[in-house]
Design a protein around this motif. Structure first.
Motif, PDB file in Angstrom:
ATOM      1  N   LEU A 282      36.563 -28.049  51.735  1.00 54.21           N
ATOM      2  CA  LEU A 282      37.046 -26.928  51.886  1.00 54.21           C
ATOM      3  C   LEU A 282      37.785 -26.507  50.389  1.00 54.21           C
ATOM      4  CD1 LEU A 282      39.653 -28.013  54.691  1.00 54.21           C
ATOM      5  CD2 LEU A 282      37.155 -27.368  54.819  1.00 54.21           C
ATOM      6  N   LEU A 283      37.724 -25.116  50.014  1.00 58.11           N
ATOM      7  CA  LEU A 283      38.056 -24.866  48.830  1.00 58.11           C
ATOM      8  C   LEU A 283      39.581 -24.651  48.983  1.00 58.11           C
ATOM      9  CD1 LEU A 283      37.292 -23.881  45.856  1.00 58.11           C
ATOM     10  CD2 LEU A 283      37.037 -21.306  46.961  1.00 58.11           C
ATOM     11  N   VAL A 284      40.313 -25.334  48.030  1.00 59.22           N
ATOM     12  CA  VAL A 284      41.654 -25.289  48.044  1.00 59.22           C
ATOM     13  C   VAL A 284      42.312 -24.966  46.628  1.00 59.22           C
ATOM     14  CG1 VAL A 284      43.669 -27.244  48.121  1.00 59.22           C
ATOM     15  CG2 VAL A 284      41.704 -27.436  49.421  1.00 59.22           C
ATOM     16  N   SER A 285      42.936 -23.828  46.763  1.00 55.76           N
ATOM     17  CA  SER A 285      43.622 -23.243  45.678  1.00 55.76           C
ATOM     18  C   SER A 285      45.167 -23.389  45.631  1.00 55.76           C
ATOM     19  CB  SER A 285      43.260 -21.656  45.602  1.00 55.76           C
ATOM     20  OG  SER A 285      41.676 -21.536  45.511  1.00 55.76           O
ATOM     21  N   ARG A 286      45.570 -23.768  44.515  1.00 52.22           N
ATOM     22  CA  ARG A 286      46.970 -23.975  44.646  1.00 52.22           C
ATOM     23  C   ARG A 286      47.871 -22.471  44.153  1.00 52.22           C
ATOM     24  NH1 ARG A 286      49.735 -29.580  43.233  1.00 52.22           N
ATOM     25  NH2 ARG A 286      51.745 -29.339  44.277  1.00 52.22           N
ATOM     26  N   THR A 287      48.084 -21.822  45.192  1.00 51.95           N
ATOM     27  CA  THR A 287      48.571 -20.491  44.905  1.00 51.95           C
ATOM     28  C   THR A 287      49.226 -20.095  46.253  1.00 51.95           C
ATOM     29  OG1 THR A 287      48.025 -18.349  44.286  1.00 51.95           O
ATOM     30  CG2 THR A 287      46.189 -19.256  45.746  1.00 51.95           C
ATOM     31  N   GLY A 288      49.594 -18.891  46.415  1.00 45.30           N
ATOM     32  CA  GLY A 288      50.367 -18.414  47.604  1.00 45.30           C
ATOM     33  C   GLY A 288      51.131 -16.826  47.399  1.00 45.30           C
ATOM     34  N   THR A 290      54.394 -16.737  48.466  1.00 48.21           N
ATOM     35  CA  THR A 290      55.824 -16.819  48.782  1.00 48.21           C
ATOM     36  C   THR A 290      56.629 -17.089  47.893  1.00 48.21           C
ATOM     37  OG1 THR A 290      55.405 -19.033  49.378  1.00 48.21           O
ATOM     38  CG2 THR A 290      55.138 -17.610  51.320  1.00 48.21           C
ATOM     39  N   GLY A 291      56.021 -17.345  46.615  1.00 52.38           N
ATOM     40  CA  GLY A 291      57.038 -17.925  45.581  1.00 52.38           C
ATOM     41  C   GLY A 291      57.086 -19.263  45.577  1.00 52.38           C
ATOM     42  N   GLU A 292      56.790 -19.919  46.663  1.00 44.23           N
ATOM     43  CA  GLU A 292      56.911 -21.555  47.063  1.00 44.23           C
ATOM     44  C   GLU A 292      55.757 -22.229  46.601  1.00 44.23           C
ATOM     45  OE1 GLU A 292      59.392 -23.217  47.829  1.00 44.23           O
ATOM     46  OE2 GLU A 292      60.798 -21.497  48.144  1.00 44.23           O
ATOM     47  N   ASP A 293      55.525 -23.406  46.091  1.00 47.63           N
ATOM     48  CA  ASP A 293      54.569 -24.416  45.836  1.00 47.63           C
ATOM     49  C   ASP A 293      53.488 -24.162  47.138  1.00 47.63           C
ATOM     50  OD1 ASP A 293      52.816 -25.949  44.712  1.00 47.63           O
ATOM     51  OD2 ASP A 293      53.783 -27.768  45.264  1.00 47.63           O
ATOM     52  N   GLY A 294      52.387 -24.274  47.126  1.00 50.31           N
ATOM     53  CA  GLY A 294      51.401 -24.079  48.134  1.00 50.31           C
ATOM     54  C   GLY A 294      49.941 -23.752  47.749  1.00 50.31           C
ATOM     55  N   PHE A 295      49.362 -23.702  48.827  1.00 46.40           N
ATOM     56  CA  PHE A 295      47.776 -23.753  48.600  1.00 46.40           C
ATOM     57  C   PHE A 295      47.270 -22.765  49.700  1.00 46.40           C
ATOM     58  CE2 PHE A 295      49.658 -27.867  48.125  1.00 46.40           C
ATOM     59  CZ  PHE A 295      48.988 -28.341  47.097  1.00 46.40           C
ATOM     60  N   GLU A 296      46.330 -22.023  49.195  1.00 45.73           N
ATOM     61  CA  GLU A 296      45.147 -21.310  50.010  1.00 45.73           C
ATOM     62  C   GLU A 296      43.832 -22.172  50.307  1.00 45.73           C
ATOM     63  OE1 GLU A 296      44.925 -17.167  48.799  1.00 45.73           O
ATOM     64  OE2 GLU A 296      47.110 -16.730  49.425  1.00 45.73           O
ATOM     65  N   ILE A 297      43.677 -22.097  51.373  1.00 48.24           N
ATOM     66  CA  ILE A 297      42.417 -23.191  51.789  1.00 48.24           C
ATOM     67  C   ILE A 297      41.410 -22.374  52.857  1.00 48.24           C
ATOM     68  CG2 ILE A 297      42.021 -25.170  53.202  1.00 48.24           C
ATOM     69  CD1 ILE A 297      45.094 -25.886  53.026  1.00 48.24           C
TER      70      ILE A 297
END
Length: 482
Positions: A282-288, A290-297
């Protein structure tokens, strides 16, 4: 908005097209415009001395609705409403589905109200289905040149698997066609995501630019793919990293999320409870958004159409930490974080400087002698002389009472004639700030400084608002320690 009193009232937070042309009334898939997503610091040093003609204040156009949903970017999609790969899962999980950007999308779920879902994201972790958004891959010897023509970003400075927020620009005008996150996978291969509600316009725009480039450089100079066989989910919140880390298949240093920083991506496998792993990475990008830490997968489906549902259920296997969230929470979270919604807060009527997004213009690209991106002759004078702009995008805090929503007129408190000096483009009561009314909008240049008091017409009543810095809730993106 505060707790969702009714679904239709709740849908007001999805916005309408106050900034778009009169025919623009369709929804967007919600990409993001946080300043913090820049791959490197965006200097704001003047790059030119000529003065561009100022643009008028945004017009407030008629608001169009379809099925109760206010759309926010381009013309309403025709034909049947589409379904994402997770549609059946949403229904099984008690989602209230609404048409949005041509798709049937979850507004919220039966287990949490809008405010509860919003706060859950700020305190734990929420999973959003964003599979309606358009995933692209552009490769070939001309990929970098093409993207640097249609965006103002210094993409040539990106490392492999590094991302930056950017925007597609109209040729000549420099108007924002769409906002996008672009990831450089290799020297000549790029992955990027654009908004669902701008799909028709974006694809036509890119096709024309690519055709022109190929005519000059040959048919093998570019390969453009729309990644229809991939789902996309966003895991957002302070618990996102620990939840994802517990599911990542061990693979040496590559599987350690503590070394995956905001604005970077990595291909990873996840492990299911029975010990099997995802058949493809899966391509996991640390972004989002919401302003919170997170990932788009990004989840491939070519070899297993059920993989998105299985991955989603895997994330939801610990309901004490992860819950599903829908469009309602997504919109209030992004506004608290000061992020724009295409068609409401930005459109082709604005250049990046005109939308207070000068930082999108790479500092290396501000020399008029070498700048070759679309609209550079319009944009660079605005960068050099921001006082020539007719308006500024700013935040507002509005006094207690009914919130100032999109389309509300801003007026001078000292002008009894109530002449318009601006317009609200997004607004709602902030769940994180205890219901404080916050809003984003455009105001006449010179009245944009923090602390300036203005009036907003809310339901024909004059309400006091104060220009406020954004974001209202500080972002918590995961970066290397200084």
């Amino acid at each position: 908005m505060s707790a969702v009193r009714s679904v239709r009232k709740g849908l007001h937070l999805l916005g309408s097209s106050s900034l778009a042309r009169p025919a623009s009334v369709a929804g967007n898939g919600a990409s993001l415009l946080p300043r913090q997503l820049a791959a490197s610091p965006r200097a704001l040093r003047p790059a030119a001395s000529s003065i561009a003609a100022a643009r008028p204040l945004p017009r407030v156009t008629s608001l169009s609705a379809q099925g109760g949903v206010r759309y926010a970017s381009s013309a309403a999609p025709s034909g049947p409403v589409k379904k994402t790969q997770l549609y059946d899962l949403h229904l099984a999980r008690g989602a209230k589905m609404v048409p949005f950007a041509g798709y049937s999308m979850p507004l919220q779920y039966s287990d949490l109200s809008h405010v509860e879902s919003h706060k859950w994201t700020r305190e734990k972790a929420s999973l959003f289905d964003v599979s309606h958004m358009v995933q692209h891959q552009l490769s070939g010897p001309g990929a970098l040149d093409l993207l640097m023509k249609v965006t103002p970003s210094s993409l040539d400075k990106l490392n492999h698997n590094q991302s930056t927020l950017s925007c597609l620009l109209e040729d000549g005008t420099g108007g924002i066609v769409d906002d996008t996150v672009i990831t450089r996978r290799t020297d000549d291969s790029f992955y990027f995501v654009t908004n669902a509600g701008r799909r028709t316009e974006d694809l036509a725009f890119l096709q024309a630019e690519i055709d022109t480039y190929k005519q000059a450089h040959g048919p093998d100079s570019l390969k453009w793919e729309i990644l229809e066989d991939r789902a996309l989910v966003a895991l957002q919140g302070p618990k996102a990293a620990s939840v994802l880390q517990s599911l990542v298949t061990p693979d040496g240093a590559n599987s350690d999320l503590s070394t995956l920083y905001f604005g970077n991506c990595r291909e990873l496998h996840l492990t299911f409870p029975d010990g099997t792993t995802t058949p493809q990475p899966l391509l996991v990008s640390r972004t989002g958004y919401t302003g919170e830490d997170g990932f788009e997968i990004s989840i491939p489906t070519a070899s297993d159409a059920t993989l998105p549902a299985h991955v989603t259920e895997l994330f939801l296997s610990n309901p004490d930490e992860v819950r599903l969230a829908g469009l309602a929470a997504r919109d209030s979270l992004r506004l608290e974080a000061g992020m724009c919604l295409y068609g409401s807060d930005i459109s082709t009527s604005q250049t990046p400087p005109g939308a207070s997004l000068t930082w999108l213009v790479g500092k290396e690209r501000r020399d008029p002698a070498t700048a070759n991106f679309n609209g550079a002759s319009t944009i660079l004078p605005q960068v050099a002389s921001p006082k020539t702009l007719s308006q500024r995008r700013v935040g507002f805090t509005v006094e207690k009472g009914s919130p100032a929503r999109e389309g509300a007129i801003i007026v001078d408190l000292n002008d009894e004639s109530r002449t318009q000096i601006g317009v609200i483009t997004s607004g709602l009561p902030s769940p994180t700030l205890g219901g404080t009314n916050i809003a984003m909008g455009y105001i006449k240049n010179g009245l944009h400084k923090k602390g300036t008091e203005v009036g907003v017409l809310v339901r024909n009543k004059l309400r006091k608002a104060t220009v406020t810095g954004m974001p209202w809730v500080e972002s918590k993106f995961y970066r290397p320690k200084a």
